[in-house]
Design a protein around this motif. Sequence first.
Motif, mmCIF file in Angstrom:
data_model
loop_
_atom_site.group_PDB
_atom_site.id
_atom_site.type_symbol
_atom_site.label_atom_id
_atom_site.label_comp_id
_atom_site.label_asym_id
_atom_site.label_seq_id
_atom_site.Cartn_x
_atom_site.Cartn_y
_atom_site.Cartn_z
ATOM 1 N N ALA A 25 0.820 -1.213 0.000
ATOM 2 C CA ALA A 25 0.000 0.000 0.000
ATOM 3 C C ALA A 25 0.854 1.264 0.000
ATOM 4 O O ALA A 25 0.439 2.312 -0.524
ATOM 5 C CB ALA A 25 -0.940 0.000 1.206
ATOM 6 N N ALA A 26 2.063 1.163 0.583
ATOM 7 C CA ALA A 26 2.961 2.321 0.625
ATOM 8 C C ALA A 26 3.867 2.393 -0.595
ATOM 9 O O ALA A 26 4.809 3.194 -0.620
ATOM 10 C CB ALA A 26 3.805 2.273 1.892
ATOM 11 N N GLY A 27 3.576 1.577 -1.605
ATOM 12 C CA GLY A 27 4.342 1.631 -2.848
ATOM 13 C C GLY A 27 5.479 0.645 -2.942
ATOM 14 O O GLY A 27 6.226 0.648 -3.926
ATOM 15 N N GLY A 28 5.625 -0.216 -1.927
ATOM 16 C CA GLY A 28 6.688 -1.206 -1.967
ATOM 17 C C GLY A 28 6.319 -2.389 -2.839
ATOM 18 O O GLY A 28 5.158 -2.590 -3.207
ATOM 19 N N GLU A 29 7.333 -3.182 -3.157
ATOM 20 C CA GLU A 29 7.141 -4.360 -4.006
ATOM 21 C C GLU A 29 7.634 -5.594 -3.264
ATOM 22 O O GLU A 29 8.693 -5.561 -2.624
ATOM 23 C CB GLU A 29 7.908 -4.199 -5.320
ATOM 24 N N ILE A 30 6.882 -6.666 -3.334
ATOM 25 C CA ILE A 30 7.283 -7.943 -2.757
ATOM 26 C C ILE A 30 7.384 -8.950 -3.890
ATOM 27 O O ILE A 30 6.389 -9.257 -4.548
ATOM 28 C CB ILE A 30 6.282 -8.429 -1.697
ATOM 29 N N ARG A 31 8.591 -9.423 -4.141
ATOM 30 C CA ARG A 31 8.809 -10.422 -5.182
ATOM 31 C C ARG A 31 9.026 -11.776 -4.520
ATOM 32 O O ARG A 31 9.953 -11.953 -3.731
ATOM 33 C CB ARG A 31 10.037 -10.077 -6.028
ATOM 34 N N THR A 32 8.178 -12.720 -4.842
ATOM 35 C CA THR A 32 8.327 -14.070 -4.328
ATOM 36 C C THR A 32 8.991 -14.946 -5.389
ATOM 37 O O THR A 32 9.057 -14.588 -6.561
ATOM 38 C CB THR A 32 6.966 -14.660 -3.933
ATOM 39 N N GLY A 33 9.495 -16.104 -4.936
ATOM 40 C CA GLY A 33 10.173 -17.007 -5.857
ATOM 41 C C GLY A 33 11.515 -16.486 -6.329
ATOM 42 O O GLY A 33 12.004 -16.905 -7.385
ATOM 43 N N VAL A 34 12.138 -15.598 -5.559
ATOM 44 C CA VAL A 34 13.424 -15.004 -5.930
ATOM 45 C C VAL A 34 14.467 -15.444 -4.910
ATOM 46 O O VAL A 34 14.334 -15.150 -3.714
ATOM 47 C CB VAL A 34 13.352 -13.464 -5.981
ATOM 48 N N CYS A 35 15.508 -16.122 -5.361
ATOM 49 C CA CYS A 35 16.551 -16.623 -4.474
ATOM 50 C C CYS A 35 17.753 -15.686 -4.517
ATOM 51 O O CYS A 35 18.357 -15.487 -5.580
ATOM 52 C CB CYS A 35 16.961 -18.027 -4.896
ATOM 53 N N VAL A 36 18.087 -15.104 -3.397
ATOM 54 C CA VAL A 36 19.256 -14.233 -3.289
ATOM 55 C C VAL A 36 20.481 -15.102 -3.011
ATOM 56 O O VAL A 36 20.463 -15.962 -2.125
ATOM 57 C CB VAL A 36 19.058 -13.195 -2.168
ATOM 58 N N THR A 37 21.568 -14.857 -3.765
ATOM 59 C CA THR A 37 22.787 -15.658 -3.609
ATOM 60 C C THR A 37 23.881 -14.944 -2.832
ATOM 61 O O THR A 37 24.723 -15.595 -2.220
ATOM 62 C CB THR A 37 23.332 -16.063 -4.987
ATOM 63 N N SER A 38 23.896 -13.609 -2.835
ATOM 64 C CA SER A 38 24.893 -12.871 -2.060
ATOM 65 C C SER A 38 24.497 -11.406 -1.984
ATOM 66 O O SER A 38 23.677 -10.926 -2.782
ATOM 67 C CB SER A 38 26.294 -13.000 -2.675
ATOM 68 N N VAL A 39 25.087 -10.714 -1.012
ATOM 69 C CA VAL A 39 24.928 -9.268 -0.884
ATOM 70 C C VAL A 39 26.336 -8.694 -0.753
ATOM 71 O O VAL A 39 27.027 -8.948 0.240
ATOM 72 C CB VAL A 39 24.076 -8.892 0.350
ATOM 73 N N GLU A 40 26.773 -7.942 -1.761
ATOM 74 C CA GLU A 40 28.157 -7.478 -1.816
ATOM 75 C C GLU A 40 28.240 -6.008 -1.446
ATOM 76 O O GLU A 40 27.476 -5.183 -1.961
ATOM 77 C CB GLU A 40 28.722 -7.706 -3.224
ATOM 78 N N ASN A 41 29.181 -5.688 -0.589
ATOM 79 C CA ASN A 41 29.436 -4.312 -0.206
ATOM 80 C C ASN A 41 30.254 -3.642 -1.300
ATOM 81 O O ASN A 41 31.367 -4.069 -1.605
ATOM 82 C CB ASN A 41 30.181 -4.276 1.130
ATOM 83 N N ALA A 42 29.706 -2.584 -1.903
ATOM 84 C CA ALA A 42 30.385 -1.882 -2.995
ATOM 85 C C ALA A 42 30.424 -0.384 -2.729
ATOM 86 O O ALA A 42 30.013 0.434 -3.552
ATOM 87 C CB ALA A 42 29.701 -2.177 -4.330
ATOM 88 N N GLY A 43 30.897 -0.015 -1.555
ATOM 89 C CA GLY A 43 31.038 1.394 -1.216
ATOM 90 C C GLY A 43 29.714 2.084 -1.003
ATOM 91 O O GLY A 43 29.006 1.799 -0.026
ATOM 92 N N PRO A 44 29.318 2.983 -1.913
ATOM 93 C CA PRO A 44 28.076 3.733 -1.714
ATOM 94 C C PRO A 44 26.812 2.911 -1.938
ATOM 95 O O PRO A 44 25.721 3.372 -1.644
ATOM 96 C CB PRO A 44 28.176 4.858 -2.742
ATOM 97 N N VAL A 45 26.963 1.711 -2.467
ATOM 98 C CA VAL A 45 25.803 0.850 -2.689
ATOM 99 C C VAL A 45 26.123 -0.565 -2.229
ATOM 100 O O VAL A 45 27.273 -0.917 -1.986
ATOM 101 C CB VAL A 45 25.373 0.811 -4.185
ATOM 102 N N ALA A 46 25.090 -1.368 -2.108
ATOM 103 C CA ALA A 46 25.237 -2.808 -1.919
ATOM 104 C C ALA A 46 24.615 -3.484 -3.126
ATOM 105 O O ALA A 46 23.575 -3.050 -3.627
ATOM 106 C CB ALA A 46 24.547 -3.262 -0.638
ATOM 107 N N ARG A 47 25.267 -4.524 -3.610
ATOM 108 C CA ARG A 47 24.758 -5.268 -4.764
ATOM 109 C C ARG A 47 24.133 -6.567 -4.273
ATOM 110 O O ARG A 47 24.802 -7.420 -3.703
ATOM 111 C CB ARG A 47 25.874 -5.547 -5.764
ATOM 112 N N VAL A 48 22.855 -6.681 -4.513
ATOM 113 C CA VAL A 48 22.105 -7.873 -4.135
ATOM 114 C C VAL A 48 22.019 -8.772 -5.358
ATOM 115 O O VAL A 48 21.371 -8.431 -6.357
ATOM 116 C CB VAL A 48 20.698 -7.513 -3.623
ATOM 117 N N ARG A 49 22.692 -9.888 -5.297
ATOM 118 C CA ARG A 49 22.702 -10.821 -6.430
ATOM 119 C C ARG A 49 21.656 -11.905 -6.218
ATOM 120 O O ARG A 49 21.600 -12.537 -5.156
ATOM 121 C CB ARG A 49 24.081 -11.454 -6.595
#
Length: 398
Positions: A161-185
């Motif tokens: 309702a607040a504009g967010g998105e929920i994606r199901t069936g998505v498998c995250v393999t890593s979260v990489e620290n890349a300075g000003p951002v994080a990369r969610v693979r």
Amino acid sequence: MTRTAVVVGGGIVGLAVARSLQRRDPGTPVLVLEKEPSVGAHQTGHNSGVVHSGLYYRPGSLKARFAVAGGTALRDYCAEKGIPLDVPGKLVVATTETELPQLDRLHGIGRENGVPVRRLTLAEVAEREPHLQVKGALAVDSTGRVDFKLVAAALADDVRAAGGEIRTGVCVTSVENAGPVARVRTTDDVIEADRVAVCAGLHSDRLARASGLEPGVRILPFRGEFSELVPEREFLVKGLVYPVPDPDLPFLGVHLTRGIDGSVHIGPNAVPALAREGYSWSRIRLRDVWESATYRGSWRLARRYARTGAKEIVRSLTGRALVREARRMLPELEVADVRRSGAGVRAQAVTRDGKLVDDFLFLRDGRALHVLNAPSPAATACLVIGDRIAEELSADRA
């Protein structure tokens, strides 16, 4: 595609974090990634439905603070959303004279934690639970019950309702620290975010290691199996009844809980699961078994609690052992009164020296925060935990 905030995990804690991020920064794009087809599929959807008071937890611990504040916040939220939640209170009972000092100890802890707790006379116990046979009891008036699946569904509705998105069936393999951002693979995408909350539950340690971190703990899955009273014998239990717990274990022992739907559950036990999502003995995943068996902490834990573990396994395999344990409180109980019910799997963080991590454990890595251990009362305290994580992730946002 760049997203302002990503939450990995669509359990009740992850959903609460997403909602808190939106409330802290209205209009902020938030994306929740869940590997299952629906939210709340594991620990959220497989629990006893008890809204905990904070009685047992070490004073000053996150568990103690989160439980007391979280219970209040949850009751207010459920009232706002029209989710049935009642607060019948519970009894914590001593069945032998030797357990009475432990009852006194709990009374002191409860008062120190700000929990409304009081001693009952045996006549008061009989009035509340006429079929119990005990030597002493505490009444904990703030303990409630709710269907946490309904809470999770309401949180998901809030996020959308607040504009967010929920994606199901998505498998995250890593979260990489890349300075000003994080990369969610994920298995088929890379998502950049300036804030990431990793609420991966049973897979939290794996995801931390895949992200280049050393969490210092391993998740060992423990299955808690419940039985239930047959309908014609449900009158034996009026409310929520817990035994005096073993202070050296994070498990509360076999208890009697009348749910908000009126059914009465007995349990749970706590046995090693043969899969991280192993809700029965027949569910076996070789990778999970291998990781548990080759972890040094598993063997040290097993040596420390060998006798207790053996009793739990026997209780899992035979209904008579469970009934025998419950009869310490409820002597009228017979084997024919009980039938098998559901089960849940607890994500228990264990250190290399075989110690059970008894409190919440977080690990910060740049733009990401990993929730490595979220034990009970995580469901009770989900709104407060969500606020805590959202505050930390937002504090140093560029």
